[in-house]
Design an enzyme around this catalytic site. Sequence first.
Site, PDB file in Angstrom:
ATOM      1  N   LYS A 269      -0.687   4.771  -2.991  1.00 49.16           N
ATOM      2  CA  LYS A 269      -1.164   3.600  -2.255  1.00 49.16           C
ATOM      3  C   LYS A 269      -2.646   3.270  -2.441  1.00 49.16           C
ATOM      4  O   LYS A 269      -3.033   2.107  -2.331  1.00 49.16           O
ATOM      5  CB  LYS A 269      -0.877   3.803  -0.768  1.00 49.16           C
ATOM      6  CG  LYS A 269       0.577   3.550  -0.424  1.00 49.16           C
ATOM      7  CD  LYS A 269       0.711   2.235   0.236  1.00 49.16           C
ATOM      8  CE  LYS A 269       2.061   1.611   0.022  1.00 49.16           C
ATOM      9  NZ  LYS A 269       2.173   0.304   0.652  1.00 49.16           N
TER      10      LYS A 269
ATOM     11  N   ASP B 165       2.643   2.684   7.638  1.00 48.90           N
ATOM     12  CA  ASP B 165       3.486   3.848   7.877  1.00 48.90           C
ATOM     13  C   ASP B 165       2.671   5.122   7.716  1.00 48.90           C
ATOM     14  O   ASP B 165       3.118   6.199   8.030  1.00 48.90           O
ATOM     15  CB  ASP B 165       4.591   3.881   6.827  1.00 48.90           C
ATOM     16  CG  ASP B 165       4.003   4.093   5.448  1.00 48.90           C
ATOM     17  OD1 ASP B 165       3.924   5.248   5.014  1.00 48.90           O
ATOM     18  OD2 ASP B 165       3.564   3.118   4.817  1.00 48.90           O
TER      19      ASP B 165
HETATM   20  C1  PLP Z   1       5.310   6.434  -0.649  1.00 46.89           C
HETATM   21  C2  PLP Z   1       5.653   5.009  -0.624  1.00 46.89           C
HETATM   22  N1  PLP Z   1       6.479   4.529  -1.549  1.00 46.89           N
HETATM   23  C3  PLP Z   1       6.842   3.223  -1.567  1.00 46.89           C
HETATM   24  C4  PLP Z   1       6.330   2.351  -0.634  1.00 46.89           C
HETATM   25  C5  PLP Z   1       6.805   0.924  -0.675  1.00 46.89           C
HETATM   26  O1  PLP Z   1       5.794   0.039  -0.992  1.00 46.89           O
HETATM   27  P1  PLP Z   1       5.942  -1.468  -0.518  1.00 46.89           P
HETATM   28  O2  PLP Z   1       5.770  -1.494   0.968  1.00 46.89           O
HETATM   29  O3  PLP Z   1       4.875  -2.167  -1.260  1.00 46.89           O
HETATM   30  O4  PLP Z   1       7.303  -1.900  -0.902  1.00 46.89           O
HETATM   31  C6  PLP Z   1       5.463   2.809   0.351  1.00 46.89           C
HETATM   32  C7  PLP Z   1       4.903   1.903   1.356  1.00 46.89           C
HETATM   33  O5  PLP Z   1       4.252   2.293   2.286  1.00 46.89           O
HETATM   34  C8  PLP Z   1       5.109   4.169   0.357  1.00 46.89           C
HETATM   35  O6  PLP Z   1       4.265   4.682   1.271  1.00 46.89           O
END
Ligand code: PLP
Length: 407
Positions: free
Chosen positions: A79, A126
């Site tokens: 992120k 989150d």
């Molecule tokens: C570890 C992880 N993977 C995937 C995502 C998904 O990303 P997006 O919200 O841009 O779809 C998140 C989002 O918080 C994440 O923390």
Amino acid sequence: MVNRFAGPGTRMIFQDVKGGEKPGFLSPEEAKQVRRFHGTMEGYRPTPLGRLPALAERLGVGDIFVKDESCRFGLNAFKALGGVYAVARLLGRLLGLPPEELDFSSLKSQRVKKKIGDLTLITATDGNHGRAVAWAAEQLGQQAVVYLPRGSAEIRVRAIRETGARAYVTEVNYDETVLLALKRAREEGWHMVQDTAWEGYTDIPCWIMQGYMTMASEALDQMAEAGVSRPTHLFLQAGVGAMAGAVLGYLVHRFPGQVPVTALVEPTRAACFLESAAAGDGRARDVGGDLKTSMAGLSCGVPNPLAWPILRDHCRAFAACDDFVTARGMRILGNPLGNDPRAVSGESGAVGLGLLSLLREREELAPAAAELGLDGNSRVLLFSTEGDTDPENYRRIVWDGQEPSPD
Ligand SMILES: Cc1ncc(COP(=O)(O)O)c(C=O)c1O
């Protein structure tokens, strides 16, 4: 035309790929510029791209590549690529600097701090995105305030507070938490750094998506170094869809006419993209309720409007998966076959691989695998977007067999 399939804990729909517009903000030129910026960050280096030939053989595909984002900047998730780039662009705007001149070490300097003064960045998250924004604020000598949805793991809250940020757990789900943070930002005059967009709020979410292109561009370079010119298949997990939209949008530019067959994967109770695609009228749909899932990063019910058109026009399949699917993916990545490399993959990082394994091993899903065109020539690319960001839960799943696969 929409085809539907279901298997254990899994629903999938398939659509004809419309194709069309290349998203201008995700061009290779932009990606190059963003990667140049990331290169100015101390501690930047490409994360490993694991190649898993033994698993590929077992699953009857040609190749499986997994990008391991647990190593990103020591933050255990991809992120920061987006969060830090967006914060840098925000500072650049305040300083009157064009993107090509942004350099993280000079943004960290006392001179810049003096010029900009005190800023407060606020976000809803989150955990992973908030940690990234809080980390960026700390590096730049600024303040961060982070709101987390109800039920957020204590360890994720603590990781944010360790950067000096203020973190609050709300009583509501992710999408409502975003609204609370926005209200606070407006009341206090703070800068909202959110990974999803809405009317009148698109610059920062656009920069965040651009930041994620570094992950995709590294992966393609690493595949090329391994002698593979392009992936034929992509499995991308989605919360608000910024990550998936950024990766797929960039690949649309890189492989015109040969865009990989893409499956977008979401948790069953937060499958807003699947519901949007199933409605078939081109408009995005929200899903509400508690959005409960162990895949905390994917627990989002409102599609990012910058990502939706890209995913709508270029995805072949949309899948909604129960939590055991990601648990299976986590166990597979943590216990590799033969000499395949191991990856510690968290709940939001492994659902794509879990689904791929079910598609190849469960008879009920064989027609869906055929519809995707998975076979011995397929070269599949996946992104393990986090490590064990909740280490206790990771062990409950991988050691103790929590969320077992059904018979
Ligand atoms: C570890 C992880 N993977 C995937 C995502 C998904 O990303 P997006 O919200 O841009 O779809 C998140 C989002 O918080 C994440 O923390």
